[in-house]
Design a protein around this motif. Structure first.
Motif, mmCIF file in Angstrom:
data_model
loop_
_atom_site.group_PDB
_atom_site.id
_atom_site.type_symbol
_atom_site.label_atom_id
_atom_site.label_comp_id
_atom_site.label_asym_id
_atom_site.label_seq_id
_atom_site.Cartn_x
_atom_site.Cartn_y
_atom_site.Cartn_z
ATOM 1 N N GLY A 9 5.994 10.494 4.020
ATOM 2 C CA GLY A 9 5.767 10.508 5.445
ATOM 3 C C GLY A 9 4.436 10.934 5.709
ATOM 4 N N LEU A 10 3.522 11.539 5.166
ATOM 5 C CA LEU A 10 2.186 11.897 5.238
ATOM 6 C C LEU A 10 1.276 10.523 5.029
ATOM 7 N N LEU A 11 1.676 9.898 3.953
ATOM 8 C CA LEU A 11 0.807 8.738 3.672
ATOM 9 C C LEU A 11 0.995 7.564 4.503
ATOM 10 N N HIS A 12 2.417 7.520 5.110
ATOM 11 C CA HIS A 12 2.711 6.618 6.164
ATOM 12 C C HIS A 12 1.936 6.813 7.351
ATOM 13 N N LEU A 13 1.850 8.074 7.947
ATOM 14 C CA LEU A 13 0.715 8.438 8.955
ATOM 15 C C LEU A 13 -0.817 8.456 8.703
ATOM 16 N N TYR A 14 -1.170 8.759 7.728
ATOM 17 C CA TYR A 14 -2.508 8.584 7.417
ATOM 18 C C TYR A 14 -3.025 7.094 6.978
ATOM 19 N N ASN A 15 -2.172 6.227 6.357
ATOM 20 C CA ASN A 15 -2.564 5.072 5.902
ATOM 21 C C ASN A 15 -2.198 3.977 6.857
ATOM 22 N N LYS A 16 -1.139 4.155 7.769
ATOM 23 C CA LYS A 16 -0.695 2.984 8.621
ATOM 24 C C LYS A 16 -0.890 3.157 10.088
ATOM 25 N N VAL A 67 0.254 18.995 3.532
ATOM 26 C CA VAL A 67 -0.937 19.159 4.638
ATOM 27 C C VAL A 67 -0.269 19.597 5.722
ATOM 28 N N GLN A 68 -1.115 20.410 6.562
ATOM 29 C CA GLN A 68 -0.547 21.007 7.878
ATOM 30 C C GLN A 68 -1.038 20.195 9.121
ATOM 31 N N GLN A 69 -2.123 19.319 8.612
ATOM 32 C CA GLN A 69 -2.648 18.628 9.900
ATOM 33 C C GLN A 69 -3.494 17.377 9.397
ATOM 34 N N LEU A 70 -3.226 16.365 9.990
ATOM 35 C CA LEU A 70 -4.000 14.972 9.957
ATOM 36 C C LEU A 70 -4.553 14.688 11.146
ATOM 37 N N GLY A 71 -5.534 13.604 11.273
ATOM 38 C CA GLY A 71 -6.130 13.441 12.240
ATOM 39 C C GLY A 71 -7.203 12.482 12.272
ATOM 40 N N LEU A 97 1.525 18.664 11.907
ATOM 41 C CA LEU A 97 2.662 18.318 11.086
ATOM 42 C C LEU A 97 3.759 19.349 10.662
ATOM 43 N N GLU A 98 4.926 19.185 11.145
ATOM 44 C CA GLU A 98 6.332 20.097 11.275
ATOM 45 C C GLU A 98 6.895 19.507 10.223
ATOM 46 N N TYR A 99 8.094 20.202 10.221
ATOM 47 C CA TYR A 99 9.030 20.015 9.127
ATOM 48 C C TYR A 99 9.904 18.452 9.195
ATOM 49 N N THR A 100 10.207 18.133 10.464
ATOM 50 C CA THR A 100 10.828 16.845 10.511
ATOM 51 C C THR A 100 9.999 16.008 11.334
ATOM 52 N N SER A 101 9.093 16.464 12.038
ATOM 53 C CA SER A 101 8.194 15.562 12.839
ATOM 54 C C SER A 101 6.665 15.957 13.175
ATOM 55 N N TYR A 102 6.215 15.293 13.579
ATOM 56 C CA TYR A 102 4.698 15.677 13.960
ATOM 57 C C TYR A 102 4.429 15.344 15.511
ATOM 58 N N GLU A 114 5.356 13.443 20.301
ATOM 59 C CA GLU A 114 6.149 13.977 19.295
ATOM 60 C C GLU A 114 6.806 12.605 18.283
ATOM 61 N N LYS A 115 6.658 12.341 17.010
ATOM 62 C CA LYS A 115 7.441 11.483 16.427
ATOM 63 C C LYS A 115 7.819 11.970 14.999
ATOM 64 N N ALA A 116 9.001 11.460 14.870
ATOM 65 C CA ALA A 116 9.729 11.722 13.439
ATOM 66 C C ALA A 116 8.994 10.829 12.479
ATOM 67 N N TYR A 117 8.757 11.674 11.267
ATOM 68 C CA TYR A 117 8.229 10.954 10.049
ATOM 69 C C TYR A 117 8.753 9.399 9.847
ATOM 70 N N LEU A 118 7.898 8.728 9.529
ATOM 71 C CA LEU A 118 8.108 7.073 9.224
ATOM 72 C C LEU A 118 8.706 6.333 10.544
ATOM 73 N N ALA A 119 8.825 6.981 11.829
ATOM 74 C CA ALA A 119 9.198 6.305 12.811
ATOM 75 C C ALA A 119 8.053 5.332 13.364
ATOM 76 N N PRO A 120 8.325 3.999 13.294
ATOM 77 C CA PRO A 120 7.101 3.179 13.975
ATOM 78 C C PRO A 120 6.722 3.491 15.241
ATOM 79 N N TRP A 121 5.413 3.356 15.425
ATOM 80 C CA TRP A 121 5.093 3.396 16.789
ATOM 81 C C TRP A 121 5.094 2.203 17.421
ATOM 82 N N THR A 122 5.383 2.161 18.724
ATOM 83 C CA THR A 122 5.116 1.083 19.721
ATOM 84 C C THR A 122 3.874 0.890 20.133
#
Length: 150
Positions: A9-16, A67-71, A97-102, A114-122
């Motif tokens: 989930g974190l790598l998806h957010l960080y790299n994508k 990790v607690q925070q990305l950005g 970064l929360e337990y099931t969402s960020y 707020e988004k769930a991990y791995l949820a695509p962004w429009t």
């Protein structure tokens, strides 16, 4: 099944997701960058803050999924305009970064989305966040110029 905060989930957010946001922010600010001597827009991961709920002594990293925070962090250096003092400006876009969402926002206490991990962004979500953040930055620059120009 809801995905929880982990390496994937974190790598998806960080790299994508963050690079897509950075690209849109960059597009929104192409007229702002020439006003400064230098600028730097980069992805950041908070590898210092330990999860208060974790008893683990594992090193804090994306690889460990703790990790607690990305950005994104933008540094603008050396504003140049006649009749104004030179100044620098830093601005963050924070993913808490929360337990099931960020949550994404200008700081850890102001969630814009707020988004769930791995949820695509429009495209609309990416555009809205990038636009709102860019407008905030331009407002900050304007206020600083007005204050220093007096």
């Amino acid at each position: 099944m809801q995905h929880t905060k982990d390496k994937e989930g974190l790598l998806h957010l960080y790299n994508k997701i963050l690079p897509q946001l950075a690209e849109r922010i960059h597009q929104n600010l192409t007229e702002v960058f020439p006003l400064f001597d230098d600028y730097q827009l980069e992805k950041v991961a908070d590898t210092w803050t330990k999860d208060p709920h974790s008893s683990s002594d594992k090193e804090i990293s994306l690889e460990n999924g703790n990790v607690q925070q990305l950005g994104l962090k933008l540094r603008l250096s050396g504003f140049q305009r006649a009749g104004t003092q030179t100044f620098d400006l830093n601005k963050d876009l924070v993913c808490v970064l929360e337990y099931t969402s960020y949550a994404v926002g200008p700081d850890k206490n102001t969630p814009w989305l707020e988004k769930a991990y791995l949820a695509p962004w429009t495209n609309q979500e990416l555009e809205q966040i990038a636009e709102r953040w860019s407008e905030d930055l331009i407002e900050e620059i304007t206020m600083k110029v007005q204050t220093l120009g007096k």
